[in-house]
Design a protein around this motif. Structure first.
Motif, PDB file in Angstrom:
ATOM      1  N   ALA A   1      39.582  15.389 113.505  1.00  0.00           N
ATOM      2  CA  ALA A   1      39.324  16.827 113.490  1.00  0.00           C
ATOM      3  C   ALA A   1      37.937  17.205 113.982  1.00  0.00           C
ATOM      4  CB  ALA A   1      39.544  17.373 112.081  1.00  0.00           C
ATOM      5  N   PHE A   2      37.039  16.232 114.103  1.00  0.00           N
ATOM      6  CA  PHE A   2      35.675  16.539 114.511  1.00  0.00           C
ATOM      7  C   PHE A   2      35.292  15.802 115.796  1.00  0.00           C
ATOM      8  CE2 PHE A   2      36.238  16.879 109.961  1.00  0.00           C
ATOM      9  CZ  PHE A   2      35.920  18.209 109.761  1.00  0.00           C
ATOM     10  N   GLY A   3      36.332  15.361 116.543  1.00  0.00           N
ATOM     11  CA  GLY A   3      36.102  14.801 117.869  1.00  0.00           C
ATOM     12  C   GLY A   3      35.464  13.437 117.890  1.00  0.00           C
ATOM     13  N   GLY A   4      35.653  12.662 116.823  1.00  0.00           N
ATOM     14  CA  GLY A   4      35.007  11.350 116.740  1.00  0.00           C
ATOM     15  C   GLY A   4      35.661  10.286 117.602  1.00  0.00           C
ATOM     16  N   TYR A   5      37.010  10.293 117.692  1.00  0.00           N
ATOM     17  CA  TYR A   5      37.688   9.297 118.510  1.00  0.00           C
ATOM     18  C   TYR A   5      39.037   9.849 118.956  1.00  0.00           C
ATOM     19  CZ  TYR A   5      40.771   8.233 114.587  1.00  0.00           C
ATOM     20  OH  TYR A   5      41.695   8.319 113.583  1.00  0.00           O
ATOM     21  N   THR A   6      39.625   9.198 119.956  1.00  0.00           N
ATOM     22  CA  THR A   6      40.879   9.660 120.547  1.00  0.00           C
ATOM     23  C   THR A   6      41.929   8.561 120.471  1.00  0.00           C
ATOM     24  OG1 THR A   6      39.730  11.160 122.067  1.00  0.00           O
ATOM     25  CG2 THR A   6      41.974  10.511 122.656  1.00  0.00           C
TER      26      THR A   6
END
Length: 277
Positions: free
Chosen positions: A252-257
């Motif tokens: 939710a906070f763009g840490g990993y994909t």
């Protein structure tokens, strides 16, 4: 140099603030089961129509926490509660939230107690009790406040968080244009099931909602968001076109994909458009 350092510090502070921003969600319970034992004849807490719950989470606390709860009554003024404090029941796994509402109806203080069986999410049962405060801790700390129960209600949470579009992809399916709109938030829906949601608009055939199973439980929906949809198409010698797709998602906070496995888009379309809209 000092100006550059000041600018750099400001940019870093902004980036940190953005990364720590809270995500939000909205839920409603329609026509909840409820009961009332109010001793005042002119106060009617029966006929509650809707319960509205707003939650938030952050990078520091990814579990959804209650920020706002509103009980919508048919025959009484609505009750709005904020400033909830959470207490975990390590034995049962339940989560309990408490808030104190000042000057509610004929009472000086009403304690709002909300209990959930684990983390808040769509499809979960929510149980609410209202107590007239008899004992309150200093500073009105709701965790240490107790009273006589005058109302209770429970029901299933429906996720009504406004839709945010993550991605749009267009392909040709059986000679007609097919538009796929991926919603950012995975959701539980009592009619379409739980998972990632894609709105399919097939020209000449109407709109349907595709539900793609997520590789995590509904209790973790607040931890992740869809980021993109990828379609690969293969045309066979007989002219048949097979579409395979996968969903890109991130925390939710763009840490990993991460990606879901490739699946047959044709299968989802056939199932959705053969069913009653």
């Amino acid at each position: 140099m000092r100006a550059f350092k000041a600018l750099l510090s400001t940019l870093l502070l902004c980036l940190f603030t953005l990364s720590a921003q809270a995500g939000t969600a909205q839920y409603e319970i329609y026509h909840p089961v409820h009961g009332s034992t109010v001793p005042f004849p002119n106060l009617d807490l029966n006929g509650v129509e809707t319960i509205k719950v707003h939650t938030s989470n952050s990078i520091h606390d990814p579990m959804e926490n209650i920020d706002y709860l509103e009980l919508v009554f048919k025959n009484a003024t609505n009750l709005v509660a904020k400033n909830f404090k959470k207490e975990d029941d390590s034995y049962s796994g339940s989560q309990v939230y408490r808030a104190v509402v000042q000057d509610a109806w004929v009472y000086s203080k009403v304690i709002v107690k909300v209990t959930t069986d684990g983390p808040i999410s769509g499809g979960k049962n929510l149980f609410i009790e209202l107590e007239v405060a008899e004992l309150t801790y200093e500073l009105n700390d709701p965790v240490y406040s107790h009273g006589v129960v005058i109302f209770n209600a429970d029901g299933i949470l429906s996720d009504v968080t406004p839709t945010v579009v993550a991605d749009v992809e267009t392909v040709t399916h059986q000679n007609d244009e097919l538009s796929l709109t991926l919603h950012q938030k995975p959701k539980f829906d009592e009619f379409t099931g739980e998972g990632f949601k894609i709105k399919a608009n097939w020209m000449g055939h109407g709109e349907r909602t595709l539900t793609i199973p997520a590789p995590f439980s509904s209790e973790e929906y607040s931890f992740f968001r869809a980021a993109g949809i990828e379609v690969q198409s293969e045309t066979f010698p007989d002219g048949f076109v097979e579409h395979q797709f996968r969903i890109k998602y991130e925390d939710a906070f763009g840490g990993y994909t991460q990606y879901t496995p490739f699946e047959s888009l044709n299968m989802y379309i056939d199932q959705a458009y053969q069913a009653t809209p």
